[in-house]
Design an enzyme around this catalytic site. Structure first.
Site, PDB file in Angstrom:
ATOM      1  N   GLY A 167       0.852  -1.147   0.029  1.00 18.65           N
ATOM      2  CA  GLY A 167       0.037   0.148  -0.139  1.00 18.65           C
ATOM      3  C   GLY A 167       0.802   1.226   0.047  1.00 18.65           C
ATOM      4  O   GLY A 167       0.500   2.311  -0.316  1.00 18.65           O
ATOM      5  N   HIS A 168       1.947   1.193   0.603  1.00 21.59           N
ATOM      6  CA  HIS A 168       2.928   2.108   0.724  1.00 21.59           C
ATOM      7  C   HIS A 168       4.344   1.809  -0.046  1.00 21.59           C
ATOM      8  O   HIS A 168       5.024   0.944   0.530  1.00 21.59           O
ATOM      9  CB  HIS A 168       3.189   2.758   2.044  1.00 21.59           C
ATOM     10  CG  HIS A 168       4.033   3.944   2.132  1.00 21.59           C
ATOM     11  ND1 HIS A 168       4.990   4.530   1.182  1.00 21.59           N
ATOM     12  CD2 HIS A 168       3.775   5.179   2.693  1.00 21.59           C
ATOM     13  CE1 HIS A 168       5.712   5.509   1.358  1.00 21.59           C
ATOM     14  NE2 HIS A 168       4.720   6.091   2.568  1.00 21.59           N
ATOM     15  N   GLU A 176      -2.191  13.848   2.238  1.00 16.49           N
ATOM     16  CA  GLU A 176      -0.689  14.254   1.970  1.00 16.49           C
ATOM     17  C   GLU A 176      -0.519  14.150   0.631  1.00 16.49           C
ATOM     18  O   GLU A 176       0.569  13.507   0.177  1.00 16.49           O
ATOM     19  CB  GLU A 176       0.324  13.344   2.830  1.00 16.49           C
ATOM     20  CG  GLU A 176      -0.088  13.460   4.432  1.00 16.49           C
ATOM     21  CD  GLU A 176       0.903  12.560   5.150  1.00 16.49           C
ATOM     22  OE1 GLU A 176       1.130  11.310   4.802  1.00 16.49           O
ATOM     23  OE2 GLU A 176       1.414  13.123   6.130  1.00 16.49           O
ATOM     24  N   GLU A 221       5.277  18.281   2.011  1.00 18.42           N
ATOM     25  CA  GLU A 221       5.925  17.242   3.149  1.00 18.42           C
ATOM     26  C   GLU A 221       7.614  17.398   2.717  1.00 18.42           C
ATOM     27  O   GLU A 221       7.832  16.903   1.751  1.00 18.42           O
ATOM     28  CB  GLU A 221       5.380  16.065   3.273  1.00 18.42           C
ATOM     29  CG  GLU A 221       5.815  15.077   4.491  1.00 18.42           C
ATOM     30  CD  GLU A 221       5.359  13.682   4.484  1.00 18.42           C
ATOM     31  OE1 GLU A 221       4.104  13.702   3.662  1.00 18.42           O
ATOM     32  OE2 GLU A 221       5.841  13.064   5.131  1.00 18.42           O
ATOM     33  N   CYS A 252       8.380  10.659  10.461  1.00 17.65           N
ATOM     34  CA  CYS A 252       9.078   9.959   9.164  1.00 17.65           C
ATOM     35  C   CYS A 252      10.248  11.012   8.507  1.00 17.65           C
ATOM     36  O   CYS A 252      11.088  10.476   8.028  1.00 17.65           O
ATOM     37  CB  CYS A 252       8.171   9.659   8.036  1.00 17.65           C
ATOM     38  SG  CYS A 252       6.962  11.102   7.727  1.00 17.65           S
TER      39      CYS A 252
END
Lengths: 641, 641
Positions: B178-179, B306, B322, B404
């Site tokens: 998913g990421h 995001e 970001e 992160c």
């Protein structure tokens, strides 16, 4: 209002729209008879409360107020024009309301149906007094229109019940409304009934507000609620209960609540001659007008809490500027004007009316904006997820689940006769606050004096008055010199008058013995004005707005192509205005010279050192209130210069 | 990177900061040893997963990746500078990771501790493969730095386990992350191990993405979930899984996910010589660079998800941008450059690095921005309720619950040596992509050739190269001509060269037989550039940004007073740049002529027909990356002109 008839093209047409389209449409909506709109259930709630139907309450806690506002509007409508069928509908609705009233006088279908044992347990959030206020306004309106006292009796009984529960006396709850409204309604009721208790209850609600220990905390404790915030989220400034009202210096919180409260405060100050209360109103007024009002008369710049934010925070695209808030500003400005006849109040009233209020309704009266931004980029509203959830829409909607605005416009436009004139018997001054084609009759020394006003306002500034009476009468005719007008001429029976000598607080005062056939002609210069904002208002930095008379203009994509922010006024924009019969039901439009980027000159790079070539273009601006009545698209009030 | 030493003032200082301050600080954070910051619990989670501690998992589902990024950074740090104590710390952490690995090779503390039976049941939301990717990157970095294979062995076993569960073969789940992140990590792993299965797994993840039936739907069905959205809210474009990757034309969805995916795609395309995959990368690149990137190299203009929004929607104040997304853009641009040596990739890499990435960290390396807007009005962020909840802060924060960004900056800066040079053995081309004071050693025909670069970049554009070797060697030295540079001069051993004749794709290529002591001097003209955006970019309409070399400048309140939007550049702003040793640890600043409203000339009215008088002022602009290292206050990149 009974003495006033509006007969011009602009407002006459609007009133006709309310009578012919809006009132029937809204009645249909209240009865859930209009397909494809969010259900109202307002009438159904009353039927269930009256025990005539089975079912659950549906809608917001303040759903009753939609019927009340409709009845109030009907009252004004019946004053404007007899309509037996409409009156019968209203009478039936009033009978239904009567049957929904409880034996002890209590009247609120939400609590009667859904929370029978919990009346008056959450004044902060549950709008019982707000709904009561609207019902009182409806009763007064309907009584004044028809002479029928059925609804008036209902609300007087309800007020008696309220007084038995709430108040400063021992054994009563020291409560007051989370949403002000009943204050100004009680003042209206008092003026009809002359019952001092109605005045005193208003006075109690106004001065109890924000006292400590805080009532909303006490009732929250009684409910066992840990969280002490409006609707679990908003601080007490949301309802202007963070401080006693006389100590409030800034217009904070929910903007409609603020306007209704300040209106009641101004009414009360006028009635009691209460200088300290009026001074509190003045402080709040100065803050609003000096730092928190959009050029359209829109107020409340944040959707969160439908609220004011802070000084000079007036973003264009995320403006909230709820239609109801501008209507509330008209109410308040009108009351300030009653206390202290200065053109600044009428100026703001007029600004809100012609711009922020009327933008709320489509030209056909069938669609409504809840939110009135000063700039729209439809893609941003439709594609940005952080904006999709907003009440801000790129086109007007047929109805709203929270349907406060549509009936609010209707009642204001139908009662507009109230706002044009006032008469001060003490010094026999007859004021003209707004320029609208109309007739008004005043009883002076036993005879009816009729003042006729003829004008093309707001499209030009020439206003003709003629007086019709049998004998003679000495009085002062006081004509407002609008703040937007920098030069005016005046003639009485053809003779030019010097305006500056006879002006007081923005009104030119003509004192004489008037007689039948006397004519006054006022010519207000109405050039196109290029308006700039105070430098602290960042959202307008480097930009100008176009205004002519009371009308604020805007650019629409349909006239000017897409990407309106690219447009930059020429240093000498040579702006001209002309009336277009076929445009937007007939409006003045402004055309002028501007520049746009030449798309063929750009190198296609997102960022470039090559300056973009500019090409001259003609822009066309239309009145802001009329935007979004053609092709949907971009709109913008402030233009780069 | 092992062959590169950075030794200039600018980046040398940054790397020193990472080594001396950031790595110890972040180790403290991972161990919950830093007071007054949000707890990390990352180490503790591993202890619990290893069965050495009792307790519950705490943190995001991807908390493991914070330790992985730290270890990756430590690997780079140990390459830069031996540090036995640090290496021992890292070895211990790796042993802990090994003990937390499950007998079958599985490694993820969230699932091991909190959801033991539910591995691989929600690839869409639960970040198992994302964490695996970061652990692989850490292993490769640490192995390359130290030669120690303990962590490499751990992740190889983990990848074997992953391959046994996921894949196109019968009996496996056709899942993918998913990421995205593991794709680029597998490419790194493949380059170390040479194991084709690592390449094939990457290839599978890239091409399985967005196929139908949609895997995320299938696994949602298996879980019995009715809602088929990322984290219950976001569409599949959020994870770039709405279409097969080769059919995607626009940079949609979560911006960090996008950058990591595209990086893996570019790696894979280069490795396989896959033209169709590289073309997909090109399409996405063109969309990003042509319509969706801030001038700072910030990307992702919406906090919601995001994410990217739509073309030319790049608002300044509600920019998300970001820090991690700009870092991801550096990764991607670097990989595009490996596929196709064009200065446009290096230009973007440089733009993001010097602006959108470095703005994420304070000058002392102790505080971080998650969100990097191009305009800040602190009152609006702090007083508007609709903005208070944002990750956008008006000052950098010590650490973030979702941490992160801090370790991501650290690993990028520590590994910066990887980004400066590249060597293509096929045609013996030695590329210089970035100008940074550094030395690099390349083995050519059996001898070590050292290229030294000396420069004051980014503060001036003079770069000196000298070559040191024993014999002679024929190769091409290819020097990037930055897109921002409109004129440059070049000398080889004092002899002026004609640049245009020998330039290919934005690199000037010097082919000759080089010998010891050869000198190349490149002088890049670095005037102050006034940058305008394409007219479709509304947020920059009528505005200009100042850039000098790769550095984007901004105005800060501390230099220019409050109400920055009031400032308007003069038509001839006479901009000059000079280096200020004492400002912001030493930066070039720009000064120039502008106008401001004269507050004494205004009539105090919110809206007025009186034009505000302008007064001349001097403005001072500082590098965007260094903003908010003095008094907090307003900041703005785009200036009215």
């Amino acid at each position: 209002m009974k003495q006033v008839t509006i007969n011009d093209l602009f407002w006459g047409k609007q009133q006709k729209l309310i009578l012919e389209n809006v009132i029937p449409f809204q009645w249909g909506a209240l009865n859930d008879a209009i397909p494809d709109i969010e259900p109202s259930h307002a009438i159904e709630n009353f039927r269930i409360a009256a025990g005539e139907k089975q079912g659950d309450y549906y809608g917001r806690v303040f759903q009753d107020s939609d019927l009340a506002k409709w009845l109030e509007t009907v009252g004004y409508a019946l004053t404007l024009q007899k309509d037996e069928a409409l009156e019968q509908l209203a009478d039936k609705a009033i009978e239904l309301i009567g049957r929904a009233q409880q034996p002890d006088g209590y009247l609120n279908t939400y609590f009667t149906v859904s929370k029978p044992g919990q009346r008056w347990t959450n004044l902060r959030d549950d709008h019982e007094l707000y709904c009561a206020g609207h019902m009182i306004e409806a009763a007064v309106s309907y009584y004044e229109a028809t002479g029928k006292s059925r609804l008036l009796d209902i609300v007087i009984r309800f007020v008696e019940h309220i007084s038995s529960v709430l108040g400063a006396e021992p054994g009563k709850k020291r409560g007051y409304p989370g949403h002000p409204e009943i204050e100004l309604a009680l003042m209206k009721l008092y003026r009809v009934t002359g019952d001092k208790r109605h005045l005193e209850l208003c006075s109690y609600f106004v001065d109890e507000r924000g006292q400590h220990p805080h009532f909303f905390d006490l009732e929250a404790d009684e409910r066992g609620d840990a969280v002490k915030l409006h609707r679990g989220r908003y601080p007490y400034s949301y309802s202007q209960s963070h401080l006693p009202v006389r100590e409030q210096l800034a217009t904070d919180g929910h903007s409609v609540r603020a306007m209704y409260l300040y209106s009641g405060m101004a009414d009360l100050a006028a009635e009691l001659g209460d200088a300290s209360l009026f001074n509190a109103c003045r402080e709040l007024w100065s803050n609003l007008i000096g730092a928190r009002m959009y050029i359209t008369g829109g107020i409340g710049s944040s959707e969160y809490g439908e609220a004011f934010t802070f000084d000079y925070d007036l973003p264009n695209d995320i403006a909230y500027a709820e239609t109801c808030a501008s209507i509330g500003l008209v109410f308040w400005a009108h009351r300030m004007l009653q206390c202290d006849t200065r053109n600044e109040y009428a100026d703001v009233m007029e600004r809100a009316l012609y711009n922020g209020v009327m933008s709320g309704m489509s030209l056909d009266g069938k669609k409504y904006f809840y939110v009135n931004p000063l700039e729209i980029w439809p893609e941003s509203c439709e594609l940005r997820e952080d904006r999709k959830r907003s009440r801000l829409k790129t086109t007007r909607q047929h109805w709203w689940g929270c349907a406060c605005c549509p009936p609010n416009i209707a009642r204001l436009v139908a009662s507009l006769g109230d706002y044009i004139y006032s008469y001060n018997p003490t010094n026999r001054e007859w004021f003209v606050h707004l320029y609208m084609g109309s007739k008004v009759v005043q009883l002076l020394d036993g005879q009816h004096v009729e003042l006729s006003q003829t004008t093309n306002y707001p499209w030009d500034g020439n206003v003709d008055f003629s007086i019709s009476m049998e004998g003679q009468s000495e009085f002062t005719l006081a004509l407002r010199l609008p703040g937007w007008c920098r030069s005016a001429q005046l003639w009485v029976n053809g003779e030019a008058m010097e305006i500056s000598e006879s002006s007081v607080n923005g009104y030119v005062k003509l004192h004489r013995s008037w007689t039948n056939g006397d004519c006054v002609k006022l010519a207000l210069d109405m050039p196109i004005e290029i308006i700039r904002a105070i430098p602290k208002l960042r959202a307008a930095a480097g930009k100008a707005a176009l205004q002519r008379g009371p009308i604020v203009f805007c650019l629409e994509e349909t006239d000017n192509g897409a990407n309106l922010p690219d447009i930059c006024l020429s240093s000498e924009p040579k702006l001209t205005a002309h009336y277009e019969e076929q445009t937007l039901n007939g409006v003045s439009v402004i055309t002028g010279a501007a520049f746009r980027s030449d798309p063929t000159s750009a190198d296609g790079q997102l960022y470039s050192t090559a300056p973009t070539k500019k090409v001259p273009v003609q822009i066309k601006a239309v009145p802001y209130f009329a935007w979004c009545n053609r092709e949907p698209g971009e709109m913008q009030v402030w233009i780069r210069e």
